[in-house]
Design an enzyme around this catalytic site. Sequence first.
Site, PDB file in Angstrom:
ATOM      1  N   ASP A  73       0.809  -1.213   0.000  1.00 49.23           N
ATOM      2  CA  ASP A  73       0.000   0.000   0.000  1.00 49.23           C
ATOM      3  C   ASP A  73       0.849   1.271   0.000  1.00 49.23           C
ATOM      4  O   ASP A  73       0.315   2.373   0.005  1.00 49.23           O
ATOM      5  CB  ASP A  73      -0.973   0.002   1.181  1.00 49.23           C
ATOM      6  CG  ASP A  73      -0.272  -0.025   2.525  1.00 49.23           C
ATOM      7  OD1 ASP A  73       0.906  -0.428   2.570  1.00 49.23           O
ATOM      8  OD2 ASP A  73      -0.908   0.343   3.532  1.00 49.23           O
ATOM      9  N   GLU A  74       2.156   1.140  -0.031  1.00 46.98           N
ATOM     10  CA  GLU A  74       3.068   2.288  -0.106  1.00 46.98           C
ATOM     11  C   GLU A  74       3.514   2.466  -1.558  1.00 46.98           C
ATOM     12  O   GLU A  74       3.548   1.500  -2.328  1.00 46.98           O
ATOM     13  CB  GLU A  74       4.301   2.049   0.771  1.00 46.98           C
ATOM     14  CG  GLU A  74       4.000   1.923   2.247  1.00 46.98           C
ATOM     15  CD  GLU A  74       3.587   3.233   2.879  1.00 46.98           C
ATOM     16  OE1 GLU A  74       4.025   4.293   2.404  1.00 46.98           O
ATOM     17  OE2 GLU A  74       2.813   3.194   3.846  1.00 46.98           O
TER      18      GLU A  74
END
Length: 101
Positions: free
Chosen positions: A82-83
């Site tokens: 999710d980064e």
Amino acid sequence: MLLVSEADDGCNRFYCPTCPYEFKINGFQMYDRKKLTRKEVDDVLGGEAAWENVDQTQAQCPIDSCGSDKAYFFQLQIRSADEPMTTFYKCVKCAHRWKEN
């Protein structure tokens, strides 16, 4: 983590607080950090081979004396999914390397 304490026979020992592991310390030696050899570190990004067949882009080199506005780049997902991806750059002119998250 091993802890240090005095054993029943008067010698020092390393011991594990959660299991029965015990290692008696028979002698004591001090090491100077400068005299120890450093372990070779594997380049997890592929070393120089990672820069083969990469694209160029417009990117200002952070070295003031260089002044180049072109750099090679590639992207890797080095953090959680999710980064955003991390972009690695290498200056075309001076070969300085930097990264941007």
